[in-house]
Design a protein around this motif. Sequence first.
Motif, PDB file in Angstrom:
ATOM      1  N   GLY A  76      38.775  46.692  62.683  1.00 14.63           N
ATOM      2  CA  GLY A  76      39.200  48.096  62.729  1.00 14.63           C
ATOM      3  C   GLY A  76      39.937  48.547  61.475  1.00 14.63           C
ATOM      4  O   GLY A  76      40.222  49.729  61.309  1.00 14.63           O
ATOM      5  N   GLY A  77      40.250  47.610  60.614  1.00 15.49           N
ATOM      6  CA  GLY A  77      40.989  47.952  59.401  1.00 15.49           C
ATOM      7  C   GLY A  77      42.358  47.292  59.384  1.00 15.49           C
ATOM      8  O   GLY A  77      42.693  46.481  60.255  1.00 15.49           O
ATOM      9  N   VAL A  78      43.136  47.650  58.372  1.00 14.64           N
ATOM     10  CA  VAL A  78      44.451  47.031  58.138  1.00 14.64           C
ATOM     11  C   VAL A  78      45.462  48.131  57.821  1.00 14.64           C
ATOM     12  O   VAL A  78      45.125  49.116  57.163  1.00 14.64           O
ATOM     13  CB  VAL A  78      44.360  46.045  56.947  1.00 14.64           C
ATOM     14  CG1 VAL A  78      45.744  45.601  56.484  1.00 14.64           C
ATOM     15  CG2 VAL A  78      43.522  44.825  57.317  1.00 14.64           C
ATOM     16  N   LYS A  79      46.691  47.954  58.285  1.00 12.12           N
ATOM     17  CA  LYS A  79      47.720  48.969  58.017  1.00 12.12           C
ATOM     18  C   LYS A  79      48.654  48.584  56.877  1.00 12.12           C
ATOM     19  O   LYS A  79      49.110  49.442  56.112  1.00 12.12           O
ATOM     20  CB  LYS A  79      48.557  49.192  59.290  1.00 12.12           C
ATOM     21  CG  LYS A  79      49.272  50.523  59.312  1.00 12.12           C
ATOM     22  CD  LYS A  79      48.256  51.651  59.320  1.00 12.12           C
ATOM     23  CE  LYS A  79      48.913  53.024  59.289  1.00 12.12           C
ATOM     24  NZ  LYS A  79      47.883  54.078  59.188  1.00 12.12           N
ATOM     25  N   ALA A  80      48.974  47.309  56.794  1.00 10.59           N
ATOM     26  CA  ALA A  80      49.962  46.894  55.773  1.00 10.59           C
ATOM     27  C   ALA A  80      49.507  45.616  55.098  1.00 10.59           C
ATOM     28  O   ALA A  80      49.095  44.670  55.767  1.00 10.59           O
ATOM     29  CB  ALA A  80      51.325  46.689  56.415  1.00 10.59           C
ATOM     30  N   VAL A  81      49.600  45.615  53.784  1.00 12.77           N
ATOM     31  CA  VAL A  81      49.274  44.414  53.009  1.00 12.77           C
ATOM     32  C   VAL A  81      50.491  44.077  52.137  1.00 12.77           C
ATOM     33  O   VAL A  81      50.990  44.933  51.403  1.00 12.77           O
ATOM     34  CB  VAL A  81      48.036  44.637  52.111  1.00 12.77           C
ATOM     35  CG1 VAL A  81      47.741  43.380  51.289  1.00 12.77           C
ATOM     36  CG2 VAL A  81      46.830  45.037  52.945  1.00 12.77           C
ATOM     37  N   VAL A  82      50.955  42.853  52.257  1.00 14.30           N
ATOM     38  CA  VAL A  82      52.082  42.404  51.415  1.00 14.30           C
ATOM     39  C   VAL A  82      51.566  41.345  50.448  1.00 14.30           C
ATOM     40  O   VAL A  82      51.044  40.307  50.860  1.00 14.30           O
ATOM     41  CB  VAL A  82      53.236  41.849  52.274  1.00 14.30           C
ATOM     42  CG1 VAL A  82      54.327  41.265  51.375  1.00 14.30           C
ATOM     43  CG2 VAL A  82      53.815  42.954  53.148  1.00 14.30           C
ATOM     44  N   LEU A  83      51.713  41.644  49.166  1.00 21.45           N
ATOM     45  CA  LEU A  83      51.191  40.765  48.115  1.00 21.45           C
ATOM     46  C   LEU A  83      52.349  39.918  47.597  1.00 21.45           C
ATOM     47  O   LEU A  83      53.109  40.334  46.726  1.00 21.45           O
ATOM     48  CB  LEU A  83      50.555  41.611  47.006  1.00 21.45           C
ATOM     49  CG  LEU A  83      49.448  42.519  47.557  1.00 21.45           C
ATOM     50  CD1 LEU A  83      49.927  43.960  47.636  1.00 21.45           C
ATOM     51  CD2 LEU A  83      48.188  42.409  46.762  1.00 21.45           C
ATOM     52  N   ASN A  84      52.440  38.750  48.167  1.00 18.04           N
ATOM     53  CA  ASN A  84      53.603  37.901  47.895  1.00 18.04           C
ATOM     54  C   ASN A  84      53.265  36.610  47.167  1.00 18.04           C
ATOM     55  O   ASN A  84      54.120  36.014  46.517  1.00 18.04           O
ATOM     56  CB  ASN A  84      54.291  37.578  49.234  1.00 18.04           C
ATOM     57  CG  ASN A  84      55.280  36.459  49.116  1.00 18.04           C
ATOM     58  OD1 ASN A  84      56.371  36.633  48.560  1.00 18.04           O
ATOM     59  ND2 ASN A  84      54.916  35.280  49.606  1.00 18.04           N
ATOM     60  N   ALA A  85      52.010  36.176  47.251  1.00 13.58           N
ATOM     61  CA  ALA A  85      51.643  34.871  46.678  1.00 13.58           C
ATOM     62  C   ALA A  85      52.012  34.817  45.198  1.00 13.58           C
ATOM     63  O   ALA A  85      51.831  35.783  44.463  1.00 13.58           O
ATOM     64  CB  ALA A  85      50.154  34.621  46.847  1.00 13.58           C
TER      65      ALA A  85
END
Lengths: 246, 78
Positions: A76-85
Amino acid sequence: MAADPSRVAVVSGASSGIGAAVAAEFSHRGYTVVGLSRRGNPALARTEGYVDLVADLCDEEAVRAALTSASETLAGGVKAVVLNAGASPEPTDLVKAEWRVAAQAYETNVRTALTLVQAMAPLLKQSGGGSLTFVGASLANGYEPKRWAYAASKAAMTTLMRACSVEFADDGVVANEVRPGPVATAMTMPGIDGEVSDALIQAVNAGFGTDWLKSSRTVAQWIATIAEFPSNGPTGQVFNYSRKVL
Amino acid sequence: MESKLASLRKWLDGLHDEPLEIQDDTDLIQSGVVTSLQFVQMVIEIERLHGRKLDPGVITVESMRTLKAIDAAVFQDA
């Protein structure tokens, strides 16, 4: 069955430290969480609603394959992406800095972020908008010569964040960066194999007359809150919690 | 066998390029023996020498400020 896209978060570098704490915080807030990391997170994997994906984020094919394995959750999709790597090379005198090390820092910190941005952009659009939240570093200001390789890669992440804020604005995606300042994690303090206790952090801050050392749990709450900014909220911004100029 | 306090003193010495004079009552923070990040690593080293995690109540700045205080709060109290 697809998860409610308004409550799906993707976190990179979720095996330990800030990434693991952010994933746990999203779980606490009722999100379905997809964690991406090279080592996986067995503890979180036992949590309901957590999908543990193991992939080298420098490897676009591996990331694509991992995300495909979670296609049901992400349908259904994504609401939040955290780019931490990311990773931080050992501090080195600038005159002795090897390009190989700088290039590796760029590869680990910037390429992983770009890979995830490219994979996530369609899913963020699909859910009607959301957020990209980059975990940056105050060192990106560039005044610590021994940390130049790391700082340069983090500065590049800041420009990637700003580019994203423009590129995906019409899709309702906000892009922001959190600069946590010193956080007690294995990356900043070799030898730590888990969470640093609140008592120890309080002792440090009391002893050194500061309040800038934080636990990854504290930082994770800020990151999750910024990741929940609405589609018409602040974008292209750097939120600096380092409490001092670096 | 080297005492735990002596091992800790050696570990603190190892943080510096130049030899240090660390007395039992040297304020490890004020004297600059440890930075804030090294303070955390020092507590982890104390736990390693002690053989187990410290009770949160023991981890205060006063009980970790000098070798004498550490010895009293941790090693002698074991």
